[in-house]
Design an enzyme around this catalytic site. Structure first.
Site, PDB file in Angstrom:
ATOM      1  N   GLY A  10       0.841  -1.202   0.000  1.00  0.00           N
ATOM      2  CA  GLY A  10       0.000   0.000   0.000  1.00  0.00           C
ATOM      3  C   GLY A  10       0.868   1.241   0.000  1.00  0.00           C
ATOM      4  NE  ARG A  71      -2.411  -4.214  -0.674  1.00  0.00           N
ATOM      5  CZ  ARG A  71      -1.872  -3.581   0.357  1.00  0.00           C
ATOM      6  NH1 ARG A  71      -0.748  -3.999   0.878  1.00  0.00           N
ATOM      7  NH2 ARG A  71      -2.457  -2.516   0.861  1.00  0.00           N
ATOM      8  CG  ASP A 102       5.723  -8.185   7.909  1.00  0.00           C
ATOM      9  OD1 ASP A 102       6.825  -8.069   8.464  1.00  0.00           O
ATOM     10  OD2 ASP A 102       5.065  -9.240   7.907  1.00  0.00           O
ATOM     11  CB  THR A 125       3.150   0.389   6.811  1.00  0.00           C
ATOM     12  OG1 THR A 125       1.759   0.264   7.112  1.00  0.00           O
ATOM     13  CG2 THR A 125       3.909   0.038   8.069  1.00  0.00           C
ATOM     14  CG  ASP A 127      -1.255  -0.552   8.400  1.00  0.00           C
ATOM     15  OD1 ASP A 127      -2.038   0.385   8.153  1.00  0.00           O
ATOM     16  OD2 ASP A 127      -1.230  -1.612   7.746  1.00  0.00           O
ATOM     17  CG  ASP A 129       1.956  -3.265  10.724  1.00  0.00           C
ATOM     18  OD1 ASP A 129       2.756  -2.662   9.980  1.00  0.00           O
ATOM     19  OD2 ASP A 129       1.120  -4.075  10.302  1.00  0.00           O
ATOM     20  NE  ARG A 162     -27.167  13.481  12.678  1.00  0.00           N
ATOM     21  CZ  ARG A 162     -27.234  14.014  11.470  1.00  0.00           C
ATOM     22  NH1 ARG A 162     -26.159  14.479  10.872  1.00  0.00           N
ATOM     23  NH2 ARG A 162     -28.390  14.097  10.850  1.00  0.00           N
ATOM     24  N   GLY A 170      -5.364   0.341   9.439  1.00  0.00           N
ATOM     25  CA  GLY A 170      -4.339  -0.139  10.375  1.00  0.00           C
ATOM     26  C   GLY A 170      -4.196  -1.650  10.400  1.00  0.00           C
ATOM     27  NE  ARG A 171      -3.717  -5.687   5.625  1.00  0.00           N
ATOM     28  CZ  ARG A 171      -3.053  -5.553   4.524  1.00  0.00           C
ATOM     29  NH1 ARG A 171      -1.770  -5.334   4.565  1.00  0.00           N
ATOM     30  NH2 ARG A 171      -3.656  -5.635   3.378  1.00  0.00           N
ATOM     31  NE  ARG A 267     -26.971   9.676  10.300  1.00  0.00           N
ATOM     32  CZ  ARG A 267     -27.546  10.691   9.661  1.00  0.00           C
ATOM     33  NH1 ARG A 267     -26.849  11.417   8.829  1.00  0.00           N
ATOM     34  NH2 ARG A 267     -28.813  10.971   9.853  1.00  0.00           N
ATOM     35  CG  HIS A 273      -7.796   3.511  -0.033  1.00  0.00           C
ATOM     36  ND1 HIS A 273      -8.965   2.797  -0.001  1.00  0.00           N
ATOM     37  CD2 HIS A 273      -6.788   2.609  -0.109  1.00  0.00           C
ATOM     38  CE1 HIS A 273      -8.683   1.505  -0.083  1.00  0.00           C
ATOM     39  NE2 HIS A 273      -7.374   1.357  -0.144  1.00  0.00           N
ATOM     40  CD  GLN A 275      -7.449   6.060   7.721  1.00  0.00           C
ATOM     41  OE1 GLN A 275      -7.044   5.716   8.808  1.00  0.00           O
ATOM     42  NE2 GLN A 275      -8.320   5.355   7.026  1.00  0.00           N
TER      43      GLN A 275
HETATM   44  O1  F6P Z   1      -1.283  -1.597   5.037  1.00  0.00           O
HETATM   45  C1  F6P Z   1      -1.806  -0.370   4.700  1.00  0.00           C
HETATM   46  C2  F6P Z   1      -3.288  -0.447   4.494  1.00  0.00           C
HETATM   47  O2  F6P Z   1      -3.750   0.858   4.176  1.00  0.00           O
HETATM   48  C3  F6P Z   1      -4.078  -1.037   5.653  1.00  0.00           C
HETATM   49  O3  F6P Z   1      -4.261  -0.147   6.715  1.00  0.00           O
HETATM   50  C4  F6P Z   1      -5.351  -1.433   4.953  1.00  0.00           C
HETATM   51  O4  F6P Z   1      -6.027  -2.473   5.633  1.00  0.00           O
HETATM   52  C5  F6P Z   1      -4.861  -1.903   3.618  1.00  0.00           C
HETATM   53  O5  F6P Z   1      -3.608  -1.286   3.402  1.00  0.00           O
HETATM   54  C6  F6P Z   1      -5.773  -1.558   2.466  1.00  0.00           C
HETATM   55  O6  F6P Z   1      -5.255  -2.105   1.324  1.00  0.00           O
HETATM   56  P1  F6P Z   1      -5.725  -1.758  -0.145  1.00  0.00           P
HETATM   57  O7  F6P Z   1      -5.096  -0.454  -0.538  1.00  0.00           O
HETATM   58  O8  F6P Z   1      -5.210  -2.892  -0.956  1.00  0.00           O
HETATM   59  O9  F6P Z   1      -7.222  -1.651  -0.136  1.00  0.00           O
END
Ligand code: F6P
Length: 344
Positions: A10, A71, A102, A125, A127, A129, A162, A170-171, A267, A273, A275
């Protein structure tokens, strides 16, 4: 000295500063850099572009990656690894810098272990992580995007009395939700690392409402588990080349639970994305630049099978094999600091 460079997985803000940093350090030492396009796919198929100080000079503030990403996992088909090795030979490369998370770095580590390919890794990343580094570039930009989004949501949910549920990426690591939620002063934060107590969450929200706060903000990480079977919520049944499912949807579930239990209009906003988009923050530009320059230096020193990392304020290098394969998830101390505001 000819060095290949690729960006895999990503995308995130900060990739271009790394590319610029690698090019600068290699070219300053008299070497040449070639970009491999679209992650490992470009290494398999031999898709390249020349990289120079001149054509990378203006990319510091540009989000995404000028090289493209994918990927693609070369180890999924043995013939792809052979194609990749042929590309390396044909291009006359002396080293390959892989910028990724990773999965991408796992491939770089394996290529070094299996074929003694001269790989150097650079941790990326949103994430956050990856092990062995205090932080990954892309993360700071992502949490600031989340913070900005939550601050915008705050004014509208407050006007309408609300509750907003904000779902972050973040997976299986909750760093984005934790830090964005903390920075925004969220009323509750749900993470993959901790079992979700939805009863408690609803009580906290109800108590705050009764005490006079007429709106609420809940931040939930996409990997949080709130269903009775404790499973995470996926968007569809698809898995990528590395076996990852596509997470997403837990925010809607949480919003439904809150609305049903409290009878308050709720809501859900899935930040998705967004982010990963846009220009890197100053922090990510500087971290990316330092990591890139130091990845180039590792190549020049002939230190392969290594990954550059941030530890404290220093850029160090660690074995790629030590960095991959085990996620760095939210630690208890950090969580307890945040939870003081909603779990007491
Ligand atoms: O690893 C980065 C990330 O943005 C994760 O937070 C998310 O789950 C995943 O990639 C989304 O992947 P894609 O861009 O393939 O939808």
């Amino acid at each position: 000295m000819k060095v290949g460079i690729l960006t895999g997985g990503g995308d995130c803000p900060g990739l271009n500063p790394v590319i610029r940093g690698v090019v600068r350090s290699i070219q300053n030492a008299g070497g040449e850099v070639v970009g491999l396009l679209e992650g490992w796919r470009g290494a398999i198929k031999g898709l390249t572009t020349p990289l120079t100080i001149e054509n990378t000079d203006e990319i510091l503030g540009k989000g995404g990656t000028i090289l493209g990403s994918s990927r693609t996992n070369p180890y999924k088909r043995p013939e792809d690894v052979q194609e990749l090795l042929k590309t390396y030979e044909r291009l006359g490369l002396n080293a390959l810098v892989a910028i990724g998370g990773d999965d991408t770095l796992g491939v770089a580590s394996k290529l070094y272990a299996d074929y003694k390919l001269n790989t150097v890794g650079c941790p990326k990343t949103i994430d956050n992580d990856l092990s062995c580094t205090d932080v990954t570039f892309g993360f700071d930009t992502a949490i600031n995007i989340c913070l900005d989004a939550i601050e915008r949501l705050r004014t509208t949910v407050e006007s309408h009395r609300r509750i907003a549920v904000v779902e972050t990426m973040g997976r299986h690591a909750g760093w984005i939700a934790l830090e964005a939620g903390m920075a925004a002063g969220a009323d509750y934060i749900l993470l993959p690392e901790y079992p979700a107590d939805v009863e408690k969450m609803c009580k906290v929200l109800a108590d705050r409402r009764a005490a006079g706060k007429k709106y609420g903000i809940v931040v939930v990480s996409e990997g949080a588990k709130v269903t009775p079977d404790e499973g995470y919520v996926t968007q569809n049944a698809k898995v990528d080349d590395f076996g990852h499912v596509s997470l997403g949807g837990v925010g809607n579930l949480v919003a439904e639970i809150i609305e049903k239990k409290l009878g308050v209009e709720t809501r859900c906003v899935v930040l998705g994305h967004i982010q990963r988009g846009g220009s890197p923050t100053a922090f990510d530009r500087i971290l990316g630049t330092r990591l890139g320059i130091n990845a180039g230096r590792l190549v020049l020193q002939g230190k392969f099978g290594r990954m550059v990392a941030l530890q404290g304020t220093s850029i160090v290098d660690v074995a790629l094999a030590d960095a991959v394969g085990k996620s760095k998830v939210v630690d208890d101390d950090f969580y307890r600091d945040a939870a003081e505001f909603f779990e007491a």
